[in-house]
Scaffold this motif. Sequence first.
Motif, PDB file in Angstrom:
ATOM      1  N   ASP A 286     -15.086  14.451  -5.006  1.00 52.48           N
ATOM      2  CA  ASP A 286     -16.596  14.074  -6.012  1.00 52.48           C
ATOM      3  C   ASP A 286     -17.428  13.173  -5.384  1.00 52.48           C
ATOM      4  O   ASP A 286     -18.617  13.255  -5.363  1.00 52.48           O
ATOM      5  CB  ASP A 286     -16.095  13.900  -7.221  1.00 52.48           C
ATOM      6  N   TRP A 287     -16.891  12.151  -4.737  1.00 56.56           N
ATOM      7  CA  TRP A 287     -17.737  11.173  -4.033  1.00 56.56           C
ATOM      8  C   TRP A 287     -18.406  11.697  -2.720  1.00 56.56           C
ATOM      9  O   TRP A 287     -19.497  11.089  -2.570  1.00 56.56           O
ATOM     10  CB  TRP A 287     -16.740   9.682  -3.614  1.00 56.56           C
TER      11      TRP A 287
ATOM     12  N   HIS B 201     -15.803  11.352   2.455  1.00 56.97           N
ATOM     13  CA  HIS B 201     -17.154  10.523   2.279  1.00 56.97           C
ATOM     14  C   HIS B 201     -17.794   9.386   3.259  1.00 56.97           C
ATOM     15  O   HIS B 201     -18.772   9.167   3.319  1.00 56.97           O
ATOM     16  CB  HIS B 201     -17.363   9.873   0.768  1.00 56.97           C
TER      17      HIS B 201
ATOM     18  N   ASN C 275      -2.830   8.486   6.743  1.00 57.20           N
ATOM     19  CA  ASN C 275      -4.368   7.917   6.394  1.00 57.20           C
ATOM     20  C   ASN C 275      -4.785   7.633   7.812  1.00 57.20           C
ATOM     21  O   ASN C 275      -6.373   7.609   7.708  1.00 57.20           O
ATOM     22  CB  ASN C 275      -4.107   6.524   5.751  1.00 57.20           C
TER      23      ASN C 275
ATOM     24  N   ARG D  59       0.640  13.852  -1.768  1.00 57.52           N
ATOM     25  CA  ARG D  59       0.654  14.879  -2.294  1.00 57.52           C
ATOM     26  C   ARG D  59      -0.572  15.341  -2.582  1.00 57.52           C
ATOM     27  O   ARG D  59      -1.388  14.940  -3.088  1.00 57.52           O
ATOM     28  CB  ARG D  59       1.616  15.255  -3.349  1.00 57.52           C
TER      29      ARG D  59
ATOM     30  N   ARG E  64      -9.371  22.795  -9.374  1.00 59.36           N
ATOM     31  CA  ARG E  64      -9.193  21.632 -10.238  1.00 59.36           C
ATOM     32  C   ARG E  64     -10.322  22.094 -11.367  1.00 59.36           C
ATOM     33  O   ARG E  64     -10.547  21.196 -12.154  1.00 59.36           O
ATOM     34  CB  ARG E  64      -9.255  20.312  -9.754  1.00 59.36           C
TER      35      ARG E  64
ATOM     36  N   LEU F 206     -19.495  18.234  -9.440  1.00 59.79           N
ATOM     37  CA  LEU F 206     -20.469  19.287  -9.435  1.00 59.79           C
ATOM     38  C   LEU F 206     -21.818  18.630  -9.965  1.00 59.79           C
ATOM     39  O   LEU F 206     -22.970  19.202  -9.956  1.00 59.79           O
ATOM     40  CB  LEU F 206     -19.969  20.568  -9.627  1.00 59.79           C
TER      41      LEU F 206
ATOM     42  N   ILE G  36       0.859  -1.331   0.123  1.00 60.41           N
ATOM     43  CA  ILE G  36      -0.129   0.083  -0.205  1.00 60.41           C
ATOM     44  C   ILE G  36       0.764   1.338   0.012  1.00 60.41           C
ATOM     45  O   ILE G  36       1.304   1.826   0.974  1.00 60.41           O
ATOM     46  CB  ILE G  36      -0.931   0.042   1.326  1.00 60.41           C
ATOM     47  N   THR G  37       1.320   1.751  -1.096  1.00 63.81           N
ATOM     48  CA  THR G  37       2.170   2.967  -1.120  1.00 63.81           C
ATOM     49  C   THR G  37       1.165   4.052  -1.674  1.00 63.81           C
ATOM     50  O   THR G  37       0.249   3.969  -2.591  1.00 63.81           O
ATOM     51  CB  THR G  37       3.443   2.854  -2.109  1.00 63.81           C
ATOM     52  N   VAL G  38       1.262   5.124  -0.955  1.00 59.83           N
ATOM     53  CA  VAL G  38       0.227   6.111  -1.264  1.00 59.83           C
ATOM     54  C   VAL G  38       1.030   7.308  -1.617  1.00 59.83           C
ATOM     55  O   VAL G  38       2.378   7.675  -1.117  1.00 59.83           O
ATOM     56  CB  VAL G  38      -0.755   6.587   0.043  1.00 59.83           C
ATOM     57  N   ALA G  39       0.727   8.147  -2.643  1.00 59.50           N
ATOM     58  CA  ALA G  39       1.297   9.389  -2.949  1.00 59.50           C
ATOM     59  C   ALA G  39       0.426  10.715  -2.204  1.00 59.50           C
ATOM     60  O   ALA G  39      -0.737  10.761  -2.873  1.00 59.50           O
ATOM     61  CB  ALA G  39       1.296   9.525  -4.568  1.00 59.50           C
TER      62      ALA G  39
ATOM     63  N   VAL H 282     -15.428  18.913 -11.862  1.00 60.38           N
ATOM     64  CA  VAL H 282     -16.658  18.939 -12.632  1.00 60.38           C
ATOM     65  C   VAL H 282     -17.806  17.830 -12.629  1.00 60.38           C
ATOM     66  O   VAL H 282     -18.971  17.802 -12.249  1.00 60.38           O
ATOM     67  CB  VAL H 282     -16.514  19.117 -14.197  1.00 60.38           C
ATOM     68  N   GLY H 283     -16.858  16.713 -12.416  1.00 52.71           N
ATOM     69  CA  GLY H 283     -17.826  15.301 -12.199  1.00 52.71           C
ATOM     70  C   GLY H 283     -18.600  15.514 -11.009  1.00 52.71           C
ATOM     71  O   GLY H 283     -19.689  14.895 -11.163  1.00 52.71           O
TER      72      GLY H 283
ATOM     73  N   TYR I   3      -2.864  17.436  -5.097  1.00 47.11           N
ATOM     74  CA  TYR I   3      -3.041  17.799  -6.576  1.00 47.11           C
ATOM     75  C   TYR I   3      -2.547  19.150  -6.889  1.00 47.11           C
ATOM     76  O   TYR I   3      -3.151  20.050  -6.574  1.00 47.11           O
ATOM     77  CB  TYR I   3      -4.354  17.088  -6.856  1.00 47.11           C
TER      78      TYR I   3
END
Lengths: 271, 501
Positions: A168-169, A143, A68, A29, A216, A197, A24-27, A194-195, A31
Motif C-alpha cells: 500500500d505504501w 516503495h 532483507n 512468511r 488480501r 487502493l 531485529i527479528t522478522v517474520a 483496500v487502504g 501473508y
Amino acid sequence: MEPLLSLYSLQCQLRRQCSAVACITVARRTYTPSHPTPPSFFNRVLFTLNKHFYEVEHLINWSSWLKNKVIRRKNVFYGYTQKKFGVNVAASYYILGLGGSFRFADQPEWFRPDSRGKFSYDFLNTPNSTIEEIDLSRTLINHVGLENIMSQTRLRHLRLQACPEVDDWFLARLHLFGETMEELDLSQCSRITVGGLAALQHLRKLRRLNISSLPRLKNPGLIRILLEEMLPHCEIIGVDYEQGLLQAEPPTETFTEDSVHAGSLGASRRL
Amino acid sequence: MRGYPVLIRTLSGPAHRALTHRTGPTPRRSFSTSPRARKDYFQDLENQFKAFRDKATAAMPGSDWSPIQLNPGLPPERADIVIVGGGVIGWSVAYWLKKKERVRDGVRVLLVEKDPSYSQASTVLSAGGIRQQFSLKENILLSLASADFMKNINEHLGVVNEDPVDLQFNHSGYLFLANENVAHIMEENYVTQRDLGAKVALLSPTQLKERFPWINTDDVALASYGLENEGWFDPWTLLNAFRRKALSMGVYQCFGEVTGFTCSTQTAETTDGEMLNVKRIKYINVRMPNSLEYQPVECAVVINAAGAGSGKIAEMVGIGKGPEHSVASVPLPVEPRKRYVYVVHCPDGPGLECPFLIDYSGVYFRREGLGGNYIAGKSPEEAEEPDVSDLEVDHEFFQEKVWPLLCHRVPSFERLKVSSAWAGFYDYNTFDQNAIVGVHPLVNNMFHATGFSGHGLQQSPAVGRAVAELVLDGDFKTIDLSAFDLRRLIYQEPVLENNIV
C-alpha cells in the motif's frame, strides 16, 4: 584446544556484537489470510531450539537479515548514476537491472533483458528520452526503489504483476504520476489491500486498472463498485461484481410455496 | 530414633511443641511424624515457604530469583526502569529501551498497567489518524518518523513464528478546510511542512470541488490535502505489536496500580539563593488489583507514560506541591478531557476517496470500512467541556453541535443515522496542548512522556525512540524535542501549535 577456544571467543564476540541485530527479528512468511499451513517438523524443531539457545536465535536473525539485504540492494537509490548520466538513463538502468522492461516515449521498441539478465546499453545513446511504459512484473521493487522512477513524470503504463514487495505504501507514492498514468496492472500482488487502493484516487487520468487475484481483498466485487465510483473514467478489470458476495442456499427438493418464499427472503437479507 | 532430632531442628514452633507434648507422657517414640504434627506443618506452610525463600536470598544475595513464587502477579523487587502506563506510548518506550540496550538484558524494564482490559485506555478508543499537517517543526518530524516506522513495521516489530503485523492503514490523507480568516495560517504551515519533507498540496475551492464533488465549498477559501504518509490505522494492532515485541525482548509486565513513591531528598541552591528540594525516586509502590497487597519496586528511573492519569502520578511524587511562587508549585498540567466519537451510517455519502476531513469549525469525519459508515466528532469549546468521571456519551452534543456542521459541509449527510458512539479521554495538556517530554528539574529521575492532547498515537513510535535516547544516551539523538521540555512550564513560555482549528 586452541581452535576451540578461538571459536568460543568468536562466539562471545558475535553474541555481544549481534545483540543489536538480534533484536531485529522478522517474520518473512508471505501473508496467508486464511488456513495457515502448520509449520513443518524442521521449522518446529528450529523454533523450539530458538527458545533455548542464543546461537539458533542469531542464525535465524541472520537468515532473515540476509533476505532483507537482497531486497534492499535491489532497491537502492541510483544517486551516482543520476548525477553522472541524468535521470532518464538512471531510471532505465535501474529498471533493466531489476529485470523489468520499458519503452521510451519517442521509440516503439521495448528495452528488455534476456533470460540470463543481460541487456544492451543502447539507452545511453538517448539520454533525453523519457520513459512512457514500464513493465516491472515479477521484480523485487518496493516503495523505496520507486524513488528511481519518480523522475519519469510522463509515465503512462505501469505493469506490476506478481510483485511480492509492492504494498500500500508503494501505491500511496504513485500520486506523482497523477497527471499522466493511464494504465496500471496490480494483479497478483499479495500485499495490496483496500487502504492502498484508496490512494489511487490521485490518478485522475487512469483508464484501465487490473486488480485480479489480490488475495488480501475481502470483497472484490464491492471494491470494484467503489473504485468505479471513485475513478469514473476508469475501467476495472479482473474482478466480477459477484466476487466476495455470500451465496444463497440452493433450493431444497420438496418445493412448497412457504419454503421457496422463505429461501428467497433469506438470500435477499444476506446479500 | 535417628529421625527424631532432625525433626526437632527443621520444624517451627507449634509443630515442635506438639511433638514434645505428645512424647512427654508416653515413653513410646515413633519414627514418622504423627498426623497432628503433619497437620500443623501444612497449616504453617506459607511461613515455611517464606523461611525457605529468606534462606535462598541469603545464600544468593545478588539475584532475586526464587524457586517459589508466593504471588505470581507481583512485580520483581528490583527493576532498572519502571514505566507507568501500558498504552501505546508506554509500550513504545519499553520496545525502544530494549532495542537500544547494547548488552543483552542490559536494562531490566518493568511496565505497570492499571487495567488489563484497557477499557478506558485512550489508545484503543482513538480514531487512529496520522497526519503531518502541523505548524510546529517537532510535531511534523515526529509524525514523519512514525510513518517511516510504520512503513517497515514488520522489520521492526516482527516476532519469529508469529503472524506479521497488519495495521490496516488507509492511505486516504487528511483534508483541512480553511475560510478567509485563517487561510494565511494554512499557507504558512504549508511552507513549513513542505520544507521538512511532508507531501502536502494546497487546493483552491474549484480544484476541491472537482476532486471531491460531495463537498460544499461555499465558504472555503483554501484546502490543504496530505498526499502521502497520512491516513488512519488500527491502534489496537499497533499497541499489541509493540507489546508482543517488547515482551519477546524481555520486558516485565505487571498489572497493578501505582499508589506512591519513596524518594530521597537533597537540598540544592539556585543562582538566586533559593533553596530547592531535589527528589530522587527510590521505590515505587505497585498495588495489586482488587487487593491491598503492594510491592515496593526499587528502581533507578521512572517513566510517566500514564496518559490521562499522568497528572495524578506527578502529584504523587510531589510535583506541584510546594510553597507558592516557587519552582515546586508548578504542577504537571495534564488532565483527562472527554471526547466523543460517533459512528454514523449514510448510504449516499462520500466513497472510497473520502479523506479525514477537518473543517475550520472543528468538526471532523472520516470513512470507516466499506459499508457507508463514517466516524465523526468535534472538539467542544473550553466552556463546555464534558464531565470526566465516566465514559458516557452525550448524544445531544451530536444533534446540536456536530450534525448541523456536518450537513453544511457535506449535504448528503442530512440523511445519516447514528449507529453507535463511544467516548475516550485525551491526555490534555492544559498549558499549550503539546507534548511534554523530559525531566522535571525537581524530580530528576522521572521522565515524562505525556500531554499529547490527541496526538499521542500518531507520534508514539518516534516519541518512544526519543525517550529511550534521553534515558540511555542522555540526550536526543535523532529528533530534537527540547522544545517540549518541562522547563517551559516553569518559565511559563507556551509552545503553541498555530493550526487553523
